[in-house]
Enzyme design. Sequence first.
Site, PDB file in Angstrom:
ATOM      1  N   GLY A 105      11.339   1.116  -3.335  1.00 33.07           N
ATOM      2  CA  GLY A 105      10.707  -0.007  -4.010  1.00 33.07           C
ATOM      3  C   GLY A 105      10.200  -1.045  -3.021  1.00 33.07           C
ATOM      4  O   GLY A 105      10.587  -1.065  -1.854  1.00 33.07           O
ATOM      5  N   HIS A 106       9.326  -1.941  -3.506  1.00 39.16           N
ATOM      6  CA  HIS A 106       8.715  -2.899  -2.580  1.00 39.16           C
ATOM      7  C   HIS A 106       9.665  -4.029  -2.182  1.00 39.16           C
ATOM      8  O   HIS A 106       9.315  -4.873  -1.362  1.00 39.16           O
ATOM      9  CB  HIS A 106       7.415  -3.461  -3.146  1.00 39.16           C
ATOM     10  N   ASN A 165       0.843  -1.199   0.000  1.00 40.12           N
ATOM     11  CA  ASN A 165       0.000   0.000   0.000  1.00 40.12           C
ATOM     12  C   ASN A 165       0.876   1.246   0.000  1.00 40.12           C
ATOM     13  O   ASN A 165       0.725   2.135   0.820  1.00 40.12           O
ATOM     14  CB  ASN A 165      -0.920  -0.010   1.230  1.00 40.12           C
ATOM     15  N   ASP A 223      -3.734  -3.013  -5.583  1.00 37.07           N
ATOM     16  CA  ASP A 223      -4.546  -2.666  -6.753  1.00 37.07           C
ATOM     17  C   ASP A 223      -4.813  -3.869  -7.662  1.00 37.07           C
ATOM     18  O   ASP A 223      -5.477  -3.737  -8.687  1.00 37.07           O
ATOM     19  CB  ASP A 223      -3.887  -1.544  -7.558  1.00 37.07           C
ATOM     20  N   ASN A 279      -0.009  -6.731  -4.658  1.00 37.06           N
ATOM     21  CA  ASN A 279      -0.308  -5.297  -4.764  1.00 37.06           C
ATOM     22  C   ASN A 279      -1.776  -5.072  -4.421  1.00 37.06           C
ATOM     23  O   ASN A 279      -2.639  -5.834  -4.857  1.00 37.06           O
ATOM     24  CB  ASN A 279      -0.044  -4.788  -6.179  1.00 37.06           C
ATOM     25  N   GLY A 299      -4.535  13.452 -10.137  1.00 36.47           N
ATOM     26  CA  GLY A 299      -5.745  12.850 -10.639  1.00 36.47           C
ATOM     27  C   GLY A 299      -6.577  12.155  -9.603  1.00 36.47           C
ATOM     28  O   GLY A 299      -7.496  12.723  -9.018  1.00 36.47           O
ATOM     29  N   LYS A 310      -4.169   0.091 -12.949  1.00 36.45           N
ATOM     30  CA  LYS A 310      -3.055   1.038 -13.015  1.00 36.45           C
ATOM     31  C   LYS A 310      -3.455   2.340 -13.693  1.00 36.45           C
ATOM     32  O   LYS A 310      -2.864   3.385 -13.460  1.00 36.45           O
ATOM     33  CB  LYS A 310      -1.884   0.425 -13.793  1.00 36.45           C
ATOM     34  N   LYS A 334      -3.629   4.875  -2.857  1.00 34.87           N
ATOM     35  CA  LYS A 334      -4.348   4.223  -3.937  1.00 34.87           C
ATOM     36  C   LYS A 334      -5.443   3.315  -3.385  1.00 34.87           C
ATOM     37  O   LYS A 334      -6.489   3.122  -4.002  1.00 34.87           O
ATOM     38  CB  LYS A 334      -3.365   3.413  -4.777  1.00 34.87           C
ATOM     39  N   GLN A 375       7.114   1.416   5.209  1.00 39.27           N
ATOM     40  CA  GLN A 375       8.215   1.154   4.296  1.00 39.27           C
ATOM     41  C   GLN A 375       9.388   2.074   4.653  1.00 39.27           C
ATOM     42  O   GLN A 375       9.201   3.158   5.192  1.00 39.27           O
ATOM     43  CB  GLN A 375       7.728   1.454   2.877  1.00 39.27           C
TER      44      GLN A 375
END
Length: 509
Positions: free
Chosen positions: A225-226, A109, A256, A254, A118, A397, A131, A194
């Site tokens: 990065g993850h 996340n 999403d 992920n 947006g 995405k 997200k 993270q």
Amino acid sequence: MAPTPAKDRDRTISMAAEEEIMSVLKERLKEISNKTPVDKQENVKKELDNFYRLYGKWRGGITDELIWDKIRPLPESMLQGYSSLRKVDEDDHVGISRLLDKLVVLKLNGEREFDTKGLGTGMGLGSACPKSLIRVREESTFLDITMAQIENLNEKYGVSVPLVLMNSLNTDSETGNALKKYKGFNVEVLTYLQSYYPRIERETLLPFVKDYQNIDSNEGWYPPGHGDLYESLYNSGVLDQLIEKGKEIIFISNIDNLGATVDLNILSHIVKSGCQSQFIAEVTNKTRADVKGGTLIEYNGCVKLLEYAQVPKEKVDDFKCVKKFKIFNTNNLWISLKAIKERVVKGTLERDVIVNHKALDDGRNVIQLETAVGAAIKNFSGAFAINVPRSRFLPVKHTSDLLLVMSNLYNLEDGVIAMSPDRQFPSTPLIKLGPDFKRIQNFLKRFQTIPDLLELDHLTVTGDVYFGRDVSLRGTVIIIANHGERIDIPCGSLLENKIVSGNLRILDH
């Protein structure tokens, strides 16, 4: 005494220069750590130590490009078909409960990948909107859907599968506020942060930040990065909490990816093997939409993740070839918790370093050192991949993906999104939306209702286009509004194999 050969002399000078850079970096990181508030010092020191090791790998040349000719497709011993897995008896609630008692679900996340002006601000959620809080289906957010999935498992089988969220500093606060509404849910939620690493100035090869203040808004810091999941999970204490509760397997995906639900067949396969396979990656067949997706390969006898960013420029077309690289990594991973802890504690968890060059808003050229979570597969014994159905990879995405999952192509029940049985084709339509649809506030206002897409094969829309209520799109539909013109698709329209031009001429395709 014979003179030192020039090649060896140059190597000695280079090594001395590298040692000097590493020494200066060590002092710089120590200064940053010392300026950190006392309550955060221990954790920050751990993060900076991890960064120092990553930097050392990069400067030590461990990140050299792959030898392309050594790359091999995964052999059968490392790639298993999903259909070959033994199916779980859905009526065996006791057996399923035993399986689920060993499981943890973790969702990535972190930073969202949508247009930063947006999705979040367009829905009144603020520029730091995670997200996971974007509404994607019947007013449900990614987080709503995830919570519903896990609660349904817990209620149905009388278990307690916890949900872990790996947040970034930019998503942690909003996510924490959103979690309050699930107070009555039968889901234990654990969160952790993270890591953040200092960006490297390209000219000096050193961090330009001097302290650990305001890192969420400071361009000198970044989430690496993850691939940082393992160390940050351990440093947070959450990993030990899970192991103490008797949890053995963690399912990572992920947030999403709406297709990444708990799969009992995969879980059963791992448990019944005695967890001999410490790491299982889900892959699926490539399509034209996935040519840049990372893939799993055999390299020097081991399973290895090959990301697009690691591919030499002259080999990019080769990498995109679906005939040679037939599968790609979905980032759905099943890993042994004890194996993660063992490798993190020993410092043996190796991942390829991804070097990301960026230009900041102030014109400064910087380098980010990143890693991918799937790249750790080479460290685990018995690691292999399972080729899963495409339905287990349903990411959102872009707004074109959002249009698909909001439409009647999919049904939502108990947090699980599945393709409608009324769709006669197993594949999803190919949708291309122009820049006018990129930001979600613009996307949403262009549809009075989401069109019927059940019989759609391909849709391309560019320019200033609006859709009325109850529109149906079938076959191949191309809608192009010329600059300065607007197209309104009337309510109740049926477009089947049509091209709609700027003056609303409707032609057979």
